[in-house]
Enzyme design. Sequence first.
Site, PDB file in Angstrom:
ATOM      1  CE1 TYR A  61      -2.936  -3.346   0.538  1.00 26.82           C
ATOM      2  CE2 TYR A  61      -3.264  -2.560   2.667  1.00 26.82           C
ATOM      3  CZ  TYR A  61      -3.613  -3.628   1.655  1.00 26.82           C
ATOM      4  OH  TYR A  61      -4.225  -4.602   1.750  1.00 26.82           O
ATOM      5  CB  SER A 159      -3.289 -12.547   2.848  1.00 29.31           C
ATOM      6  OG  SER A 159      -4.389 -11.774   2.174  1.00 29.31           O
ATOM      7  CG  PHE A 208     -12.350  -6.077  -1.846  1.00 31.29           C
ATOM      8  CD1 PHE A 208     -11.859  -4.894  -1.394  1.00 31.29           C
ATOM      9  CD2 PHE A 208     -11.693  -6.847  -2.967  1.00 31.29           C
ATOM     10  CE1 PHE A 208     -10.694  -4.433  -2.445  1.00 31.29           C
ATOM     11  CE2 PHE A 208     -10.870  -6.426  -3.886  1.00 31.29           C
ATOM     12  CZ  PHE A 208     -10.398  -5.225  -3.518  1.00 31.29           C
TER      13      PHE A 208
HETATM   14  P1  NAP Z   1     -14.073  -2.057   1.330  1.00 33.59           P
HETATM   15  O1  NAP Z   1     -13.889  -2.382   2.873  1.00 33.59           O
HETATM   16  O2  NAP Z   1     -14.913  -3.130   0.800  1.00 33.59           O
HETATM   17  O3  NAP Z   1     -14.558  -0.762   0.880  1.00 33.59           O
HETATM   18  C1  NAP Z   1     -13.981   0.318   1.566  1.00 33.59           C
HETATM   19  C2  NAP Z   1     -14.844   1.468   0.809  1.00 33.59           C
HETATM   20  O4  NAP Z   1     -16.165   1.737   1.211  1.00 33.59           O
HETATM   21  C3  NAP Z   1     -14.172   2.605   1.349  1.00 33.59           C
HETATM   22  O5  NAP Z   1     -13.034   3.348   0.826  1.00 33.59           O
HETATM   23  C4  NAP Z   1     -15.285   3.775   1.037  1.00 33.59           C
HETATM   24  O6  NAP Z   1     -15.326   4.081  -0.179  1.00 33.59           O
HETATM   25  C5  NAP Z   1     -16.799   3.191   1.276  1.00 33.59           C
HETATM   26  N1  NAP Z   1     -17.291   3.117   2.803  1.00 33.59           N
HETATM   27  C6  NAP Z   1     -16.092   3.054   3.934  1.00 33.59           C
HETATM   28  N2  NAP Z   1     -17.199   3.311   4.962  1.00 33.59           N
HETATM   29  C7  NAP Z   1     -18.292   3.395   4.606  1.00 33.59           C
HETATM   30  C8  NAP Z   1     -19.731   3.607   5.046  1.00 33.59           C
HETATM   31  N3  NAP Z   1     -19.758   3.922   6.372  1.00 33.59           N
HETATM   32  N4  NAP Z   1     -20.682   3.879   4.255  1.00 33.59           N
HETATM   33  C9  NAP Z   1     -20.463   3.920   2.982  1.00 33.59           C
HETATM   34  N5  NAP Z   1     -19.405   3.605   2.481  1.00 33.59           N
HETATM   35  C10 NAP Z   1     -18.587   3.263   3.151  1.00 33.59           C
HETATM   36  O7  NAP Z   1     -12.777  -2.133   0.267  1.00 33.59           O
HETATM   37  P2  NAP Z   1     -11.141  -1.869   0.822  1.00 33.59           P
HETATM   38  O8  NAP Z   1     -10.915  -1.001   1.552  1.00 33.59           O
HETATM   39  O9  NAP Z   1     -10.476  -2.188  -0.472  1.00 33.59           O
HETATM   40  O10 NAP Z   1     -10.642  -3.285   1.622  1.00 33.59           O
HETATM   41  C11 NAP Z   1     -10.764  -3.210   3.297  1.00 33.59           C
HETATM   42  C12 NAP Z   1      -9.364  -3.456   3.506  1.00 33.59           C
HETATM   43  O11 NAP Z   1      -8.967  -4.889   3.260  1.00 33.59           O
HETATM   44  C13 NAP Z   1      -8.246  -2.681   3.113  1.00 33.59           C
HETATM   45  O12 NAP Z   1      -8.234  -1.393   3.357  1.00 33.59           O
HETATM   46  C14 NAP Z   1      -6.992  -3.484   3.224  1.00 33.59           C
HETATM   47  O13 NAP Z   1      -6.405  -3.184   4.451  1.00 33.59           O
HETATM   48  C15 NAP Z   1      -7.759  -4.850   3.034  1.00 33.59           C
HETATM   49  N6  NAP Z   1      -7.238  -5.500   1.732  1.00 33.59           N
HETATM   50  C16 NAP Z   1      -6.596  -6.807   1.851  1.00 33.59           C
HETATM   51  C17 NAP Z   1      -6.205  -7.337   0.418  1.00 33.59           C
HETATM   52  C18 NAP Z   1      -5.337  -8.523   0.565  1.00 33.59           C
HETATM   53  O14 NAP Z   1      -4.896  -9.079  -0.745  1.00 33.59           O
HETATM   54  N7  NAP Z   1      -5.167  -9.078   1.613  1.00 33.59           N
HETATM   55  C19 NAP Z   1      -6.888  -6.876  -0.736  1.00 33.59           C
HETATM   56  C20 NAP Z   1      -7.710  -5.370  -0.646  1.00 33.59           C
HETATM   57  C21 NAP Z   1      -7.883  -4.977   0.580  1.00 33.59           C
HETATM   58  P3  NAP Z   1     -15.804   5.522  -0.765  1.00 33.59           P
HETATM   59  O15 NAP Z   1     -15.340   6.621   0.052  1.00 33.59           O
HETATM   60  O16 NAP Z   1     -15.178   5.581  -2.155  1.00 33.59           O
HETATM   61  O17 NAP Z   1     -17.358   5.609  -1.150  1.00 33.59           O
END
Ligand code: NAP
Length: 312
Positions: A61, A159, A208
Amino acid sequence: MTEQQTRLGKSELVVNPIGLGANAVGGHNIYPNLLNDETGKDVVRTALEQGINFIDTAFIYGPEHSERLIGEVLKETGKRQQAVIATKAAHKFVDGSIVLDNSPAFLKASVDEALKRLQTDYIDLFYIHFPDEHTPKDEAVGALARLKEEGKIRAIGVSNFSIDQLREANRDGYVDVLQSEYNLFKREVEKEILPYTTEQHISFVPYFPLAAGLLGGKYTKDTTFKDGRAQNPLFTGEAYIRNLDKVDQLRSIAQSKNVEVAHLVLAWYLTQPSIDALIPGAKKPEQVVSNLKTLEVRLSAEEIAVIDQIFR
Ligand code: NAP
């Protein structure tokens, strides 16, 4: 441990079930239109102030930048002790391209480098971010077990491992946490992975969880995306319209509980086997505060089944 806190797998890590996914903290390589670094640091500060202790980052990241910003906030706030920091590695830059490496030597060096960026002398949870093609998975995890004995890490994660890779990685019972993609639109892990993690007392941390925001309930058919979501099949064409319709079906249940769709969705995951904690991503401090509302949601067996059915 307070009433709402939870333990991760067989480890000694105790966390608030609502954590923070920090790929948007300094993750300019993931979100090109990200706000500035200060906003990212504010996201982390807000999380720690509000009692969120489980913070999820990774080498890639930024790269490196998310870990650095988190390290700066830990130092500035003096809150290292209360935080449970998870980071990951496996990506290696070779002549400008990325290759995956799970070799013991690479993992050991990755832990040492992450410690410096995070300005700490231990990492609470260290994950192998992605499986490589060559390293036997029990050997890779064995290297992490030695780092745990040395006190450099406190718990072991993997992961994006398939069920077979996970079984191999956990041959000696060392795996504490598996982090893989899981949300109401993408439920493959329910078949084999969640039964295995449940049986083995491994915590499953879904990434996600909000389907990159789609399950947050804020997008409409007119919303446009300027990052990777523009190519994501969930966000394009007919499928996007169908998905929005499913999200709409959650609104009445959320309203009846005085919460938003995002909280309902997050609360649903916490009813699933071996899911002890969540790491919804946040780009703004308000989202961090909002996501904590999840902890107020109580779902009946009927509501759990209705949500399940909408997305079957
Ligand atoms: P996510 O949690 O599915 O979605 C996060 C997005 O949802 C935010 O950036 C925001 O986007 C929106 N959001 C957040 N809170 C909200 C609320 N209360 N109401 C409405 N919308 C809201 O996706 P992600 O951040 O990509 O995934 C979560 C975490 O998983 C990452 O931060 C990372 O640490 C980890 N991850 C790990 C891997 C892996 O390979 N291990 C891969 C991907 C992610 P907007 O502001 O654009 O609407």
